[in-house]
Motif scaffolding. Structure first.
Motif, PDB file in Angstrom:
ATOM      1  N   THR A 165       0.838  -1.209   0.000  1.00 15.77           N
ATOM      2  CA  THR A 165       0.000   0.000   0.000  1.00 15.77           C
ATOM      3  C   THR A 165       0.867   1.251   0.000  1.00 15.77           C
ATOM      4  N   LYS A 166       1.917   1.250   0.809  1.00 17.87           N
ATOM      5  CA  LYS A 166       2.812   2.409   0.873  1.00 17.87           C
ATOM      6  C   LYS A 166       3.531   2.625  -0.453  1.00 17.87           C
ATOM      7  N   THR A 167       3.850   1.529  -1.132  1.00 15.72           N
ATOM      8  CA  THR A 167       4.496   1.644  -2.444  1.00 15.72           C
ATOM      9  C   THR A 167       3.556   2.293  -3.449  1.00 15.72           C
ATOM     10  N   VAL A 168       2.278   1.903  -3.406  1.00 16.37           N
ATOM     11  CA  VAL A 168       1.284   2.499  -4.302  1.00 16.37           C
ATOM     12  C   VAL A 168       1.173   4.006  -4.044  1.00 16.37           C
ATOM     13  N   ILE A 169       1.129   4.372  -2.761  1.00 18.58           N
ATOM     14  CA  ILE A 169       1.037   5.791  -2.400  1.00 18.58           C
ATOM     15  C   ILE A 169       2.272   6.546  -2.888  1.00 18.58           C
ATOM     16  N   SER A 170       3.437   5.943  -2.705  1.00 17.16           N
ATOM     17  CA  SER A 170       4.686   6.565  -3.160  1.00 17.16           C
ATOM     18  C   SER A 170       4.702   6.734  -4.674  1.00 17.16           C
ATOM     19  N   ASN A 171       4.239   5.714  -5.393  1.00 15.63           N
ATOM     20  CA  ASN A 171       4.189   5.798  -6.855  1.00 15.63           C
ATOM     21  C   ASN A 171       3.215   6.876  -7.322  1.00 15.63           C
ATOM     22  N   LEU A 172       2.091   6.984  -6.625  1.00 13.06           N
ATOM     23  CA  LEU A 172       1.121   8.028  -6.950  1.00 13.06           C
ATOM     24  C   LEU A 172       1.721   9.411  -6.714  1.00 13.06           C
ATOM     25  N   SER A 173       2.466   9.536  -5.610  1.00 12.66           N
ATOM     26  CA  SER A 173       3.145  10.790  -5.299  1.00 12.66           C
ATOM     27  C   SER A 173       4.138  11.161  -6.395  1.00 12.66           C
ATOM     28  N   ASP A 174       4.902  10.177  -6.855  1.00 12.87           N
ATOM     29  CA  ASP A 174       5.875  10.427  -7.929  1.00 12.87           C
ATOM     30  C   ASP A 174       5.180  10.834  -9.227  1.00 12.87           C
ATOM     31  N   ALA A 175       4.027  10.218  -9.506  1.00 11.85           N
ATOM     32  CA  ALA A 175       3.293  10.524 -10.742  1.00 11.85           C
ATOM     33  C   ALA A 175       2.756  11.957 -10.720  1.00 11.85           C
ATOM     34  N   VAL A 176       2.189  12.366  -9.578  1.00  5.38           N
ATOM     35  CA  VAL A 176       1.675  13.737  -9.463  1.00  5.38           C
ATOM     36  C   VAL A 176       2.826  14.740  -9.553  1.00  5.38           C
ATOM     37  N   SER A 177       3.966  14.396  -8.926  1.00  5.15           N
ATOM     38  CA  SER A 177       5.141  15.273  -9.003  1.00  5.15           C
ATOM     39  C   SER A 177       5.613  15.446 -10.440  1.00  5.15           C
ATOM     40  N   LYS A 178       5.510  14.381 -11.231  1.00 12.97           N
ATOM     41  CA  LYS A 178       5.896  14.450 -12.640  1.00 12.97           C
ATOM     42  C   LYS A 178       4.986  15.402 -13.409  1.00 12.97           C
ATOM     43  N   ILE A 179       3.690  15.329 -13.125  1.00 14.69           N
ATOM     44  CA  ILE A 179       2.741  16.237 -13.770  1.00 14.69           C
ATOM     45  C   ILE A 179       3.079  17.687 -13.409  1.00 14.69           C
ATOM     46  N   VAL A 180       3.448  17.898 -12.154  1.00 13.59           N
ATOM     47  CA  VAL A 180       3.825  19.235 -11.702  1.00 13.59           C
ATOM     48  C   VAL A 180       5.032  19.751 -12.490  1.00 13.59           C
ATOM     49  N   GLN A 181       6.002  18.893 -12.736  1.00 12.30           N
ATOM     50  CA  GLN A 181       7.165  19.294 -13.528  1.00 12.30           C
ATOM     51  C   GLN A 181       6.750  19.741 -14.922  1.00 12.30           C
ATOM     52  N   TRP A 182       5.795  19.018 -15.515  1.00 10.03           N
ATOM     53  CA  TRP A 182       5.317  19.405 -16.851  1.00 10.03           C
ATOM     54  C   TRP A 182       4.677  20.798 -16.810  1.00 10.03           C
ATOM     55  N   VAL A 183       3.887  21.048 -15.763  1.00  9.33           N
ATOM     56  CA  VAL A 183       3.219  22.347 -15.647  1.00  9.33           C
ATOM     57  C   VAL A 183       4.245  23.462 -15.455  1.00  9.33           C
ATOM     58  N   ILE A 184       5.224  23.216 -14.583  1.00 14.21           N
ATOM     59  CA  ILE A 184       6.236  24.237 -14.304  1.00 14.21           C
ATOM     60  C   ILE A 184       7.049  24.555 -15.559  1.00 14.21           C
ATOM     61  N   ASN A 185       7.281  23.570 -16.398  1.00 18.27           N
ATOM     62  CA  ASN A 185       8.015  23.819 -17.638  1.00 18.27           C
ATOM     63  C   ASN A 185       7.271  24.752 -18.581  1.00 18.27           C
ATOM     64  N   LEU A 186       5.966  24.912 -18.362  1.00 13.28           N
ATOM     65  CA  LEU A 186       5.173  25.831 -19.174  1.00 13.28           C
ATOM     66  C   LEU A 186       5.178  27.254 -18.604  1.00 13.28           C
ATOM     67  N   ALA A 187       5.890  27.448 -17.483  1.00 16.50           N
ATOM     68  CA  ALA A 187       5.899  28.753 -16.811  1.00 16.50           C
ATOM     69  C   ALA A 187       6.276  29.912 -17.739  1.00 16.50           C
TER      70      ALA A 187
END
Length: 404
Positions: A165-187
């Protein structure tokens, strides 16, 4: 085209943002009417940041707390202490600046569409209601106090969950962080729209009548950013504070200046903390918490504008009342929203200390709205950049103690 994107991405984000600022100013000056559609780029960028930030905070805080191992140290007590102390210092410096350089307001405008709190009890009541709100509602409305509360509770509850379960949560966290990087690159593209809209609609003409007030506000915030905060950092870390101060101002303050929202700048600050190799378990909580309660810039705005109103009306403010204003501005600033113009709604509360009627205080809010293109931008830049500054300061202070 692929090579062009690769070359563009190799340029530092700050330099790309500077290019975006220059392009936005040029387009606004050359053709403000025919190119009005460009402003949507800024609207879309800020909307994207605001959309991803609540989910990012919710997931990161749950992941950080659920994966926390017993005995593992974080710096949250030190960071919270820094937030509180710095906000009180901001209120104190602002009161002194307003007394040394009194400003006179032209109270002509009205502000009918705002509803300021009626007293400090209402501020605390709003905070408590935000903490206990429905979690879905908190996510939908970007209520960061509610998001933090539920994320912390779920994180603690999930500490006993299985490793899977903790691994799933960690993977979800990494995925959302990746989306954030994409958004920031559009700054840089978003900043073109933000700057275009600011220059084309407000310009500088509306600000000329309030030049002295703007200078006092911005000067006080610069003094805090370049003198007071570095002294605090040096006391804690015993190292030259300016490399860290300038890094946070450059990489967090610039984007916060244009988005004018501490909440929208959370993803940018998360990325900067990662770049500075800070402890993820700590900054996953301290950054969204700072966007909610670390409001030194708001304390400056509340103090200076309320004292400007008192000076305009010829109200004498004695030392005990000035000290009370320092405390009130710091406490109420922590209840200011992490969105554009949140501190302005608390001005009537401060004005009530001097017996200034609500209708006059509402006019002061209107003045704040006029100068908001400068005031709110600088306020947010100070607030948001210090979230990273003090998170890093606490970690460096801890490392210094451990090295002894």
């Amino acid at each position: 085209m692929k090579n062009l994107f690769a070359t563009w991405n190799r340029i530092s984000l700050v330099n790309r943002i500077i290019v975006g600022i220059i392009i936005g100013v040029i387009l606004a000056l050359v053709a403000p009417q025919s190119l009005a559609g460009i402003s949507i780029l800024g609207t879309l960028f800020i909307s994207a940041l605001k959309a991803v930030a609540p989910v990012l905070v919710f997931v990161l805080v749950i992941a950080a707390i659920s994966s926390h191992k017993s005995g593992q140290q974080t710096n949250m007590k030190s960071i919270l202490g820094l937030y509180v102390f710095a906000t009180f210092m901001a209120g104190a410096v602002a009161v002194i600046a307003a007394k040394l350089f009194p400003s006179t307001l032209h109270l002509k405008e009205s502000a009918q569409d705002v509803a300021p709190p009626s007293g400090i009890s209402e501020v605390f009541n709003n905070i408590l209601m935000n903490i206990t709100t429905n979690p879905v509602d908190a996510l939908l409305n970007a209520n960061y106090l509610g998001i933090l509360t539920w994320a912390i509770l779920l994180g603690v509850a999930l500490r006993m969950a299985s490793d899977t379960t903790k691994t799933v949560i960690s993977n979800l966290s990494d995925a959302v962080s990746k989306i954030v990087q994409w958004v920031i690159n559009l700054a840089p593209i978003g900043i073109i729209g933000v700057v275009f809209d600011a220059v084309a609609t407000s310009g500088l003409k509306a600000l000329l009548d309030y030049g002295h007030l703007i200078i006092v506000l911005v000067g006080t915030m610069l003094f805090l950013a370049l003198v007071v905060n570095p002294i605090i950092v040096f006391i804690y870390t015993r190292r030259n504070p300016y490399p860290l101060v300038f890094t946070t101002l450059k990489e967090s303050g610039i984007t916060a200046f244009f988005t004018r929202s501490s909440a929208a700048n959370i993803p940018v600050n998360m990325k900067l903390c990662e770049k500075l190799n800070l402890d993820k378990d700590t900054y996953a909580v301290s950054i969204p918490l700072g966007a909610t309660i670390n409001m030194g810039g708001a304390a400056v705005t509340i103090s200076i504008l309320s004292l400007a109103a008192a000076h305009t009306l010829g109200v004498e403010v004695d030392i005990p009342t000035a000290i009370l204003l320092m405390v009130l501005s710091a406490v109420s600033a922590a209840g200011a929203s992490g969105v554009t113009g949140g501190s302005l709604l608390l001005i009537p509360l401060a004005c009530s200390l001097f017996g200034i009627p609500t209708d006059v205080a509402m006019q002061v809010i209107a003045v704040g709205m006029i100068i908001g293109v400068v005031q709110d931008s600088c306020e947010t830049a100070l607030n948001s950049s210090t979230d990273v500054l003090f998170t890093a300061t606490a970690q460096y202070a801890k490392e210094r103690k451990e090295a002894k």
